[in-house]
Design a protein around this motif. Sequence first.
Motif, PDB file in Angstrom:
ATOM      1  N   UNK A  32     -22.674   6.195  -4.736  1.00 57.76           N
ATOM      2  CA  UNK A  32     -23.726   7.187  -4.952  1.00 57.76           C
ATOM      3  C   UNK A  32     -23.285   8.561  -4.462  1.00 57.76           C
ATOM      4  N   UNK A  33     -22.674   8.601  -3.270  1.00 57.55           N
ATOM      5  CA  UNK A  33     -22.226   9.876  -2.723  1.00 57.55           C
ATOM      6  C   UNK A  33     -21.065  10.447  -3.518  1.00 57.55           C
ATOM      7  N   UNK A  34     -20.182   9.583  -4.001  1.00 56.36           N
ATOM      8  CA  UNK A  34     -19.000  10.043  -4.724  1.00 56.36           C
ATOM      9  C   UNK A  34     -19.364  10.693  -6.049  1.00 56.36           C
TER      10      UNK A  34
ATOM     11  N   UNK B 294     -23.538   1.333   6.190  1.00 57.74           N
ATOM     12  CA  UNK B 294     -23.707   2.218   5.052  1.00 57.74           C
ATOM     13  C   UNK B 294     -23.576   3.686   5.411  1.00 57.74           C
ATOM     14  N   UNK B 295     -23.866   4.038   6.675  1.00 60.78           N
ATOM     15  CA  UNK B 295     -23.791   5.433   7.102  1.00 60.78           C
ATOM     16  C   UNK B 295     -22.362   5.968   7.085  1.00 60.78           C
ATOM     17  N   UNK B 296     -21.377   5.070   7.207  1.00 64.84           N
ATOM     18  CA  UNK B 296     -19.989   5.530   7.220  1.00 64.84           C
ATOM     19  C   UNK B 296     -19.610   6.212   5.901  1.00 64.84           C
ATOM     20  N   UNK B 297     -20.257   5.795   4.816  1.00 68.29           N
ATOM     21  CA  UNK B 297     -19.969   6.435   3.527  1.00 68.29           C
ATOM     22  C   UNK B 297     -20.316   7.918   3.562  1.00 68.29           C
ATOM     23  N   UNK B 298     -21.393   8.255   4.286  1.00 73.83           N
ATOM     24  CA  UNK B 298     -21.809   9.651   4.351  1.00 73.83           C
ATOM     25  C   UNK B 298     -20.954  10.472   5.306  1.00 73.83           C
ATOM     26  N   UNK B 299     -20.114   9.805   6.083  1.00 70.57           N
ATOM     27  CA  UNK B 299     -19.182  10.532   6.940  1.00 70.57           C
ATOM     28  C   UNK B 299     -17.907  10.906   6.181  1.00 70.57           C
TER      29      UNK B 299
ATOM     30  N   UNK C 133     -10.652   9.097  -7.518  1.00 71.56           N
ATOM     31  CA  UNK C 133     -11.446   8.015  -8.109  1.00 71.56           C
ATOM     32  C   UNK C 133     -10.710   6.680  -8.014  1.00 71.56           C
ATOM     33  N   UNK C 134      -9.396   6.712  -8.135  1.00 75.05           N
ATOM     34  CA  UNK C 134      -8.608   5.481  -8.026  1.00 75.05           C
ATOM     35  C   UNK C 134      -8.692   4.933  -6.606  1.00 75.05           C
ATOM     36  N   UNK C 135      -8.566   5.820  -5.620  1.00 70.71           N
ATOM     37  CA  UNK C 135      -8.651   5.389  -4.227  1.00 70.71           C
ATOM     38  C   UNK C 135     -10.023   4.793  -3.922  1.00 70.71           C
ATOM     39  N   UNK C 136     -11.083   5.457  -4.403  1.00 78.24           N
ATOM     40  CA  UNK C 136     -12.441   4.950  -4.180  1.00 78.24           C
ATOM     41  C   UNK C 136     -12.624   3.597  -4.864  1.00 78.24           C
TER      42      UNK C 136
END
Length: 483
Positions: free
Chosen positions: A34-36, A164-169, A195-198
């Motif tokens: 979602x953040x990406x 889940x908060x780590x994604x926002x970091x 995008x490949x890394x994600x």
Amino acid sequence: MTQHIHYETAPQDRIPFIHKVIYGFGAFVNNLLAAAIGGMVIVLNLGLGMNPALVGLLAALPRLTDAITDPIMGYISDHTRSRWGRRRPYIFVGAIVVAIVFVLLWQLPAGKSESYYFWYFLIGSFVFYLAYTMYATPWVALGYELTPDYHERTRLMGVQNFMGQFAYMVAPWFLFIMQYEAWFDNMVEGAAGLSIAIAVVVLAIGILPAIFLVERFKDAESNEAGSGSKLPRRKIILENIKDFLKGFATTLKFTPFLKLCAATFLVFNGFILIASFQSYVIIYYVFGGDTVEGAKFVGYSGTLGTICTFLVIMFVTWISTKIGKRHTFFLATGISVLGYGLKWFCYNPDLPWLLLLPAPLMAFGLGGLFTLMPSMIADIVDYDELQTHERREGMYGSIFWWVVKLGMAAALAAGGFLLNTTGFDVALGANQTEDAIFLMRLYDVLVPVICSLIAIWVISTYEITEEKAHVIREQLEARRGTT
């Protein structure tokens, strides 16, 4: 106030910590995607020169389909019968598909027209969100059924919210990574590489809940209309459509669930509605229009709030097992109200560092909300099963999160109109009128305070206490013949 009755968690109801962590990987994947896609879409404007209005449409249009696809996926998951369960096949396949689609979405060919990029990304986004729903909706539903215990559900949701908060970091660094010249020649190439890394991360950890977690109701009975019948295919399809609409309506009419949705809508969107106001107040009131210094303190406040959210989640998870979910909601939301109120006094041009003081208190709002609400929905699913003899984890989860997403979209749109009512004019720079500054400060404080207080009032009438949840569980287990 009635005396609180406390029940200890039985050993057989506890989820091993490693399984909580594995379920939490799903939260990281969910938030990361979602953040990406939200943060990387800026490439279309800065990297390809697309009109910002078209970029806004690309961000908004695909989300409108969630109103249909989320509940449908929830229904499909609830009614799936397979040797691997109701949720795990979709989580496994969904993680793979969404990772592949995400990579393809950002492989933007060079030298094409604006119209080409618009339609390429729009169609790709629709496919991405379908794959995203295929993964996220069953994953959410799986969490509601991993344990029957009132408190263990909160511990599970605390762990997943924490992870889940780590994604926002990491997400705020995406723009920097895409422009890092040592790695990429330009931003478009950076988006393709990032995008490949994600996708690798999504694939590697996204499938783990499907592999290692065990469904409690994979063979659950349902009143599925066509189940075991020999009706013609057309009638089976019609019966399933009728059954879906009936289940959808039943979910929307269930009063305790509507109260949770209303409270979430108020707390979350009261915050989102004025999210940008804090930056404006800091820049134009505290720092007199100095965008550089103001932005620095906006960053300080945001980072402090994020760090404190981790601590809030741990505290809320712990205190909820002592005083119950409803009272914990009152406490956490009440503390956030105090934080919002303090902004009126702590956002002070003479003492700018004071503006950091409200951040830890405001973190209680969302930190507590998304720890408690998923746990409370799990209790709702049991209560609904007691009354209807059906389990609808997927339907409840999909509608709840659709309400969150719909509210967020509406709040982001309304925030701009609300800012206009203050009289703010970007052309004036540091010379904003006193009325505009006053109204920005007033909205920044009052909107989340009022929304949060109404949410507390709504939950004060919420009927599923720890004692009632325990009685519901006993009745369900007696009916199922299980313990």
